[in-house]
Write an enzyme that holds these catalytic residues in place. Structure first.
Site, PDB file in Angstrom:
ATOM      1  N   LYS A  69       8.570 -56.362  55.118  1.00 54.56           N
ATOM      2  CA  LYS A  69       8.629 -55.727  56.441  1.00 54.56           C
ATOM      3  C   LYS A  69       7.408 -56.016  57.321  1.00 54.56           C
ATOM      4  CE  LYS A  69      11.758 -52.030  55.059  1.00 54.56           C
ATOM      5  NZ  LYS A  69      12.005 -50.593  54.985  1.00 54.56           N
ATOM      6  N   ASP A 105      13.778 -47.987  61.076  1.00 53.82           N
ATOM      7  CA  ASP A 105      13.470 -47.067  59.968  1.00 53.82           C
ATOM      8  C   ASP A 105      12.905 -45.751  60.481  1.00 53.82           C
ATOM      9  OD1 ASP A 105      14.183 -48.555  57.748  1.00 53.82           O
ATOM     10  OD2 ASP A 105      12.206 -49.468  57.521  1.00 53.82           O
TER      11      ASP A 105
END
Ligand code: ATR
Length: 274
Positions: A69, A105
């Site tokens: 990420k 997220d």
């Protein structure tokens, strides 16, 4: 002519991911031609794989998961403002030979708290862990207006780094066990669940009116949540966040906001997966 769009969840490991099932469900229900696959890419191969995908790929987008990420945010040609605070991207869009990074997220986490009735504004929150998942949880709680956020990690140095970056307090996991009753919400953002353990030692007391939230979803009741439930805390697993960040990803892919019943149906389907 029907055009098959391709997307993937890219990580290592990735075989366990429920994202292909989730996107497959929505694509079928909504009549979209989407091939969504799990793509195992090691940390060493991520940059090169992304370069190939940018140049040649028939890709609509990727979901990016551990351990990529942060790299995804660094390697993208452009980052949406949602990437700034967590410093990590879980979505890459491929548009005209360019890679655009987003983070769903953070909002997905907040949406899942809201849907479960868990508080975020004005609360005292503890985040266990100091990796990318923990950074996203801290960014989310700050955005939601938590009154206090404290980070606790096994390794003190990473906790300090996160503490400096966000201006929150930091401690070790043994500090967390001793101080837990001060918090309204405790988020497990460690990967201890992969090792089938709780990051908190056995016998750690939870305050009965507090919330324990695990970002992990395998098993559905993680050792951390089992411990919290035994202590009387209210519990929330990671499936809600998975589905809600995916719903926000779907909107980035197709410009379509999924109706709440599609989100609920997907969550029910995943909850039934053994
Ligand atoms: P992610 O991107 O999922 O956050 P990560 O950056 O590898 O993954 O971070 C994993 C986190 O889980 C770290 O905070 C790690 O603690 P250390 O920094 O001390 O390594 C934590 N972690 C992993 N296994 C753990 C375990 N068995 N007990 C407690 N914490 C653990």
């Amino acid at each position: 002519m029907s055009s098959l769009l391709r997307a993937a969840v890219v990580g290592d490991p990735v075989a366990h991911s429920l994202s292909p099932r989730l996107f497959g469900l929505w694509a079928k229900a909504r009549g979209r031609e989407l091939a969504y696959e799990p793509l195992k890419v090691t940390a060493a191969a991520f940059s090169e794989t992304l370069s190939y995908a940018r140049a040649d790929g028939p890709w609509l987008g990727w979901n990016v998961t551990a351990p990529h990420k942060e790299r995804a945010a660094q390697l993208a040609d452009e980052c949406d403002p949602s990437v700034d605070q967590p410093g990590a991207a879980n979505v890459l869009l491929f548009v005209d030979g360019r890679v655009l990074a987003h983070n769903t997220d953070v909002q997905g986490f907040l949406d899942s708290l809201a849907a479960a009735g868990a508080p975020s504004f004005g609360i005292r929150a503890a985040v266990l862990g100091a990796g990318g998942a923990a950074a996203a949880a801290v960014a989310a709680l700050r955005r939601a207006g938590a009154a206090e956020v404290a980070v606790y990690n096994r390794g003190a140095e990473r906790a300090q780094a996160l503490s400096r970056r966000f201006g929150v307090s930091a401690g070790t996991l043994s500090d967390a066990a001793a101080e837990l009753s001060a918090f309204d919400l405790i988020v497990n953002a460690t990967s201890a669940g992969f090792a089938e353990t709780s990051p908190l030692r056995a016998g750690t007391a939870f305050r009965p009116d507090s919330w324990a939230v695990d970002l992990g979803y395998r098993p559905k009741e993680t050792p951390f949540l089992a411990q919290a439930r035994a202590g009387g805390a209210r519990t929330l697993g990671g499936l809600g966040m998975l589905v809600r960040q995916a719903a926000l990803t779907w909107r980035l892919f197709f410009g379509e906001t999924l109706p709440e019943d599609a989100v609920a149906a997907a969550l029910a389907d995943l909850e039934a997966v053994p």
